[in-house]
Design a protein around this motif. Structure first.
Motif, PDB file in Angstrom:
ATOM      1  N   ASN A  40       5.677  -2.148 -45.130  1.00 63.78           N
ATOM      2  CA  ASN A  40       7.118  -1.925 -45.191  1.00 63.78           C
ATOM      3  C   ASN A  40       7.910  -2.595 -44.067  1.00 63.78           C
ATOM      4  OD1 ASN A  40       6.722  -0.132 -47.446  1.00 63.78           O
ATOM      5  ND2 ASN A  40       5.961   1.366 -45.967  1.00 63.78           N
ATOM      6  N   LYS A  41       7.222  -3.281 -43.172  1.00 60.95           N
ATOM      7  CA  LYS A  41       7.885  -3.913 -42.021  1.00 60.95           C
ATOM      8  C   LYS A  41       8.752  -2.897 -41.262  1.00 60.95           C
ATOM      9  CE  LYS A  41       9.647  -7.558 -44.270  1.00 60.95           C
ATOM     10  NZ  LYS A  41      10.234  -8.879 -44.494  1.00 60.95           N
ATOM     11  N   ARG A  42       8.236  -1.673 -41.150  1.00 62.77           N
ATOM     12  CA  ARG A  42       8.944  -0.632 -40.411  1.00 62.77           C
ATOM     13  C   ARG A  42       8.090  -0.212 -39.220  1.00 62.77           C
ATOM     14  NH1 ARG A  42      10.259   3.805 -44.784  1.00 62.77           N
ATOM     15  NH2 ARG A  42      11.537   4.718 -43.153  1.00 62.77           N
ATOM     16  N   LEU A  43       8.768   0.140 -38.140  1.00 61.76           N
ATOM     17  CA  LEU A  43       8.096   0.514 -36.894  1.00 61.76           C
ATOM     18  C   LEU A  43       8.340   1.986 -36.609  1.00 61.76           C
ATOM     19  CD1 LEU A  43       9.261  -2.641 -34.970  1.00 61.76           C
ATOM     20  CD2 LEU A  43       6.891  -2.092 -35.542  1.00 61.76           C
ATOM     21  N   VAL A  54       9.404   9.607 -27.048  1.00 66.66           N
ATOM     22  CA  VAL A  54       9.010   8.926 -28.279  1.00 66.66           C
ATOM     23  C   VAL A  54       8.098   7.769 -27.888  1.00 66.66           C
ATOM     24  CG1 VAL A  54       9.777   7.652 -30.319  1.00 66.66           C
ATOM     25  CG2 VAL A  54      11.136   9.585 -29.463  1.00 66.66           C
ATOM     26  N   TYR A  55       6.821   7.915 -28.194  1.00 69.78           N
ATOM     27  CA  TYR A  55       5.831   6.912 -27.817  1.00 69.78           C
ATOM     28  C   TYR A  55       5.750   5.805 -28.847  1.00 69.78           C
ATOM     29  CZ  TYR A  55       3.991  10.150 -24.324  1.00 69.78           C
ATOM     30  OH  TYR A  55       3.845  10.979 -23.248  1.00 69.78           O
ATOM     31  N   VAL A  73       9.027   9.108 -35.739  1.00 72.32           N
ATOM     32  CA  VAL A  73      10.398   8.644 -35.559  1.00 72.32           C
ATOM     33  C   VAL A  73      10.435   7.151 -35.856  1.00 72.32           C
ATOM     34  CG1 VAL A  73      12.284   8.343 -33.904  1.00 72.32           C
ATOM     35  CG2 VAL A  73      10.796  10.366 -33.752  1.00 72.32           C
ATOM     36  N   GLU A  74      11.303   6.744 -36.781  1.00 72.89           N
ATOM     37  CA  GLU A  74      11.437   5.306 -37.009  1.00 72.89           C
ATOM     38  C   GLU A  74      12.190   4.706 -35.832  1.00 72.89           C
ATOM     39  OE1 GLU A  74      12.971   4.074 -40.793  1.00 72.89           O
ATOM     40  OE2 GLU A  74      12.513   1.972 -40.364  1.00 72.89           O
ATOM     41  N   VAL A  75      11.665   3.624 -35.305  1.00 74.42           N
ATOM     42  CA  VAL A  75      12.257   2.980 -34.131  1.00 74.42           C
ATOM     43  C   VAL A  75      12.598   1.536 -34.472  1.00 74.42           C
ATOM     44  CG1 VAL A  75      11.060   4.479 -32.492  1.00 74.42           C
ATOM     45  CG2 VAL A  75       9.999   2.328 -33.222  1.00 74.42           C
ATOM     46  N   ALA A 110      13.106   4.517 -29.023  1.00 76.10           N
ATOM     47  CA  ALA A 110      11.810   4.723 -28.378  1.00 76.10           C
ATOM     48  C   ALA A 110      12.009   5.061 -26.903  1.00 76.10           C
ATOM     49  CB  ALA A 110      10.951   3.470 -28.495  1.00 76.10           C
ATOM     50  N   SER A 111      11.021   5.711 -26.323  1.00 72.13           N
ATOM     51  CA  SER A 111      11.057   6.033 -24.889  1.00 72.13           C
ATOM     52  C   SER A 111      10.143   5.142 -24.070  1.00 72.13           C
ATOM     53  CB  SER A 111      10.621   7.482 -24.661  1.00 72.13           C
ATOM     54  OG  SER A 111      11.381   8.376 -25.424  1.00 72.13           O
TER      55      SER A 111
END
Ligand SMILES: [Zn+2]
Length: 156
Positions: A40-43, A54-55, A73-75, A110-111
């Motif tokens: 899905n080309k999603r991170l 959020v790692y 969590v989508e980043v 993201a963190s």
């Protein structure tokens, strides 16, 4: 037992190289991350409800709270360059021909920073704080190199 045998022989050293292919499971957390990237080309990252970190890449456990992480969590896909280094010598183990850069990229939401390649840019113009967007490979196989590299600017 002593090393008396050394007094009767000339110790020899054989110098060579060995090739050690290996594979390993990336586990439940890593698998979901790489499947989303490939299909899905999603991170995605994982958030710890204890400290709200959020790692990215996602971690099964929070290294600060020593507890399981909670939510996906989508980043990104875009992020901010935190720091970088320019590679000026090519080597067979590097994924790109030099010159190129490695950066630590803080994806949106993201963190923690993701280490990845930076390409398609004037390396002399790189600065911490610039915005980067991933360039996904057309053929993806479920590895971090399904992102070919990050480049300055927004998503295309
Ligand atoms: Zn935590």
């Amino acid at each position: 037992m002593s090393a008396d045998w050394l007094s009767n022989v000339e110790p020899m050293v054989y110098k060579s190289r060995i090739k050690v292919p290996y594979t390993w499971s990336v586990g439940e957390t890593g698998s979901r991350f790489f499947v989303e990237l490939r299909d899905n080309k999603r991170l995605f990252g994982k958030r710890c409800a204890g400290c709200n970190t959020v790692y990215v890449p996602p971690r099964k456990m929070c290294g600060r709270c020593f507890r399981d992480t909670d939510d996906w969590v989508e980043v990104g896909p875009e992020g901010t360059l935190q720091t970088f280094t320019v590679v000026r010598y090519s080597h067979e183990l590097q994924p790109m021909a030099a010159p190129f850069a490695y950066g630590i990229i803080l994806l949106d939401r993201a963190s923690t920073g993701l280490v990845h390649l930076i390409g398609d840019t004037d390396l002399a113009a790189l600065r911490a704080g610039i915005r980067l967007a991933p360039v996904f490979r057309e053929e993806r196989s479920g590895t971090i190199l399904d992102i070919a590299y990050f480049r300055p600017g927004g998503s295309r």
